[in-house]
Design a protein around this motif. Structure first.
Motif, PDB file in Angstrom:
ATOM      1  N   PHE A 127      23.560  52.108 109.883  1.00 53.48           N
ATOM      2  CA  PHE A 127      24.202  51.107 109.036  1.00 53.48           C
ATOM      3  C   PHE A 127      23.280  50.000 108.555  1.00 53.48           C
ATOM      4  N   GLY A 128      22.101  49.873 109.123  1.00 55.07           N
ATOM      5  CA  GLY A 128      21.207  48.792 108.736  1.00 55.07           C
ATOM      6  C   GLY A 128      21.689  47.456 109.271  1.00 55.07           C
ATOM      7  N   VAL A 129      20.975  46.408 108.916  1.00 58.56           N
ATOM      8  CA  VAL A 129      21.311  45.060 109.354  1.00 58.56           C
ATOM      9  C   VAL A 129      22.432  44.515 108.481  1.00 58.56           C
ATOM     10  N   GLN A 130      23.386  43.851 109.114  1.00 54.20           N
ATOM     11  CA  GLN A 130      24.507  43.253 108.401  1.00 54.20           C
ATOM     12  C   GLN A 130      24.417  41.736 108.527  1.00 54.20           C
ATOM     13  N   LEU A 131      24.968  41.050 107.560  1.00 54.26           N
ATOM     14  CA  LEU A 131      25.127  39.601 107.632  1.00 54.26           C
ATOM     15  C   LEU A 131      26.596  39.339 107.914  1.00 54.26           C
ATOM     16  N   GLU A 132      26.874  38.513 108.931  1.00 65.29           N
ATOM     17  CA  GLU A 132      28.249  38.196 109.303  1.00 65.29           C
ATOM     18  C   GLU A 132      28.474  36.693 109.187  1.00 65.29           C
ATOM     19  N   ILE A 133      29.553  36.327 108.517  1.00 70.97           N
ATOM     20  CA  ILE A 133      29.923  34.931 108.345  1.00 70.97           C
ATOM     21  C   ILE A 133      31.317  34.751 108.936  1.00 70.97           C
ATOM     22  N   TYR A 134      31.408  33.912 109.956  1.00 68.84           N
ATOM     23  CA  TYR A 134      32.673  33.615 110.630  1.00 68.84           C
ATOM     24  C   TYR A 134      33.081  32.199 110.277  1.00 68.84           C
ATOM     25  N   LEU A 163      33.258  52.211 107.699  1.00 65.74           N
ATOM     26  CA  LEU A 163      34.706  52.309 107.540  1.00 65.74           C
ATOM     27  C   LEU A 163      35.243  53.686 107.933  1.00 65.74           C
ATOM     28  N   LYS A 164      34.385  54.709 107.968  1.00 67.14           N
ATOM     29  CA  LYS A 164      34.816  56.043 108.401  1.00 67.14           C
ATOM     30  C   LYS A 164      35.065  56.088 109.909  1.00 67.14           C
ATOM     31  N   LEU A 165      34.463  55.147 110.632  1.00 65.62           N
ATOM     32  CA  LEU A 165      34.707  55.043 112.074  1.00 65.62           C
ATOM     33  C   LEU A 165      36.085  54.401 112.266  1.00 65.62           C
ATOM     34  N   PRO A 166      36.606  54.390 113.481  1.00 70.79           N
ATOM     35  CA  PRO A 166      37.889  53.697 113.694  1.00 70.79           C
ATOM     36  C   PRO A 166      37.695  52.178 113.706  1.00 70.79           C
ATOM     37  N   PHE A 167      37.082  51.661 112.652  1.00 64.58           N
ATOM     38  CA  PHE A 167      36.716  50.246 112.538  1.00 64.58           C
ATOM     39  C   PHE A 167      37.949  49.339 112.578  1.00 64.58           C
ATOM     40  N   LYS A 168      38.944  49.632 111.734  1.00 65.39           N
ATOM     41  CA  LYS A 168      40.127  48.765 111.646  1.00 65.39           C
ATOM     42  C   LYS A 168      40.872  48.707 112.977  1.00 65.39           C
ATOM     43  N   GLN A 169      41.056  49.850 113.603  1.00 62.70           N
ATOM     44  CA  GLN A 169      41.752  49.885 114.884  1.00 62.70           C
ATOM     45  C   GLN A 169      40.946  49.154 115.954  1.00 62.70           C
ATOM     46  N   GLU A 177      37.050  46.051  99.274  1.00 56.64           N
ATOM     47  CA  GLU A 177      37.207  46.353  97.855  1.00 56.64           C
ATOM     48  C   GLU A 177      36.254  47.473  97.456  1.00 56.64           C
ATOM     49  N   GLU A 178      36.774  48.441  96.729  1.00 55.40           N
ATOM     50  CA  GLU A 178      35.988  49.587  96.283  1.00 55.40           C
ATOM     51  C   GLU A 178      34.741  49.129  95.529  1.00 55.40           C
ATOM     52  N   GLY A 179      33.591  49.705  95.878  1.00 57.54           N
ATOM     53  CA  GLY A 179      32.346  49.428  95.188  1.00 57.54           C
ATOM     54  C   GLY A 179      31.605  48.185  95.648  1.00 57.54           C
ATOM     55  N   LYS A 180      32.170  47.450  96.616  1.00 60.61           N
ATOM     56  CA  LYS A 180      31.510  46.236  97.116  1.00 60.61           C
ATOM     57  C   LYS A 180      30.821  46.523  98.448  1.00 60.61           C
ATOM     58  N   GLN A 181      29.849  45.695  98.777  1.00 62.50           N
ATOM     59  CA  GLN A 181      29.063  45.852 100.004  1.00 62.50           C
ATOM     60  C   GLN A 181      29.642  45.059 101.162  1.00 62.50           C
ATOM     61  N   GLN A 193      23.948  46.242 103.750  1.00 65.71           N
ATOM     62  CA  GLN A 193      22.800  46.427 102.864  1.00 65.71           C
ATOM     63  C   GLN A 193      23.152  47.269 101.647  1.00 65.71           C
ATOM     64  N   SER A 194      24.178  48.103 101.767  1.00 60.53           N
ATOM     65  CA  SER A 194      24.587  48.934 100.642  1.00 60.53           C
ATOM     66  C   SER A 194      26.064  49.281 100.774  1.00 60.53           C
ATOM     67  N   VAL A 195      26.657  49.716  99.681  1.00 61.14           N
ATOM     68  CA  VAL A 195      28.040  50.194  99.688  1.00 61.14           C
ATOM     69  C   VAL A 195      28.129  51.415 100.603  1.00 61.14           C
ATOM     70  N   GLU A 196      27.103  52.256 100.573  1.00 64.02           N
ATOM     71  CA  GLU A 196      27.084  53.455 101.422  1.00 64.02           C
ATOM     72  C   GLU A 196      27.154  53.088 102.907  1.00 64.02           C
ATOM     73  N   HIS A 197      26.379  52.087 103.329  1.00 66.32           N
ATOM     74  CA  HIS A 197      26.425  51.648 104.733  1.00 66.32           C
ATOM     75  C   HIS A 197      27.822  51.130 105.096  1.00 66.32           C
ATOM     76  N   ARG A 198      28.390  50.366 104.204  1.00 63.49           N
ATOM     77  CA  ARG A 198      29.740  49.844 104.459  1.00 63.49           C
ATOM     78  C   ARG A 198      30.734  50.990 104.594  1.00 63.49           C
ATOM     79  N   ASN A 199      30.660  51.952 103.684  1.00 60.51           N
ATOM     80  CA  ASN A 199      31.600  53.075 103.715  1.00 60.51           C
ATOM     81  C   ASN A 199      31.422  53.940 104.960  1.00 60.51           C
TER      82      ASN A 199
END
Length: 153
Positions: free
Chosen positions: A96-103, A131-137, A10-14, A122-128
């Motif tokens: 990207f900094g440290v991420q929290l992952e919940i499975y 997402l610029k990488l081929p993350f979804k694929q 979602e736009e604007g979310k971390q 840690q930030s919307v910028e890190h998330r974005n």
């Protein structure tokens, strides 16, 4: 390649929300995240450490197509068999900094299960940036491998 893994940002979310239904029993899907031998196969990475328990940790190493090695690691904060894993994720030498992952693992039937994953940055910028990488694929490819490898366990 069919995109069976759903990735929602979602736009604007971390955060990124990821869901995937597998033609696997819940126990096999969970095992694919906590057993080093299975993780190595579907993630196509070397498991240096995987201590799948509360206050455990992990360290993985992967080699890219150019032969460069990349390490990522984290701390496991909660590990409830066949139900939930909460962990941190950090990729060394990446911005990207440290991420929290919940499975969250959910039984749909004896032969089907669902994985819900929430990644909080840690930030919307890190998330974005991620997402610029081929993350979804990449996550779809990995989940396809998980489906195929665990079917042969």
């Amino acid at each position: 390649m069919e995109q069976r893994t759903n990735v929602f940002a979602e736009e604007g979310k971390q955060e990124i929300l990821i869901t995937r239904e597998f033609d696997l029993p819940l126990e096999l899907l969970f095992k694919a995240y906590v057993r080093a031998d299975i993780v190595e196969q579907w993630m196509n990475t070397k498991v240096l450490k995987l201590d799948s328990k509360k206050h455990g940790s992990y360290e993985f190493e992967t080699t890219d197509l150019k032969g460069n090695k990349h390490r990522f690691n984290g701390v496991i904060h909660e590990c409830i068999p066949n139900h939930k894993i909460i962990r941190t994720f950090e990729m060394e030498n990446m911005p990207f900094g440290v991420q929290l992952e919940i499975y969250e693992f959910e039984k749909l039937s004896d032969e089907k299960s669902r994985l819900k994953q929430q990644i909080i940055y840690q930030s919307v910028e890190h998330r974005n940036q991620n997402l610029k990488l081929p993350f979804k694929q990449g996550i779809n490819w990995a989940h396809n491998r998980l489906q195929n490898i665990t079917n042969n366990q």
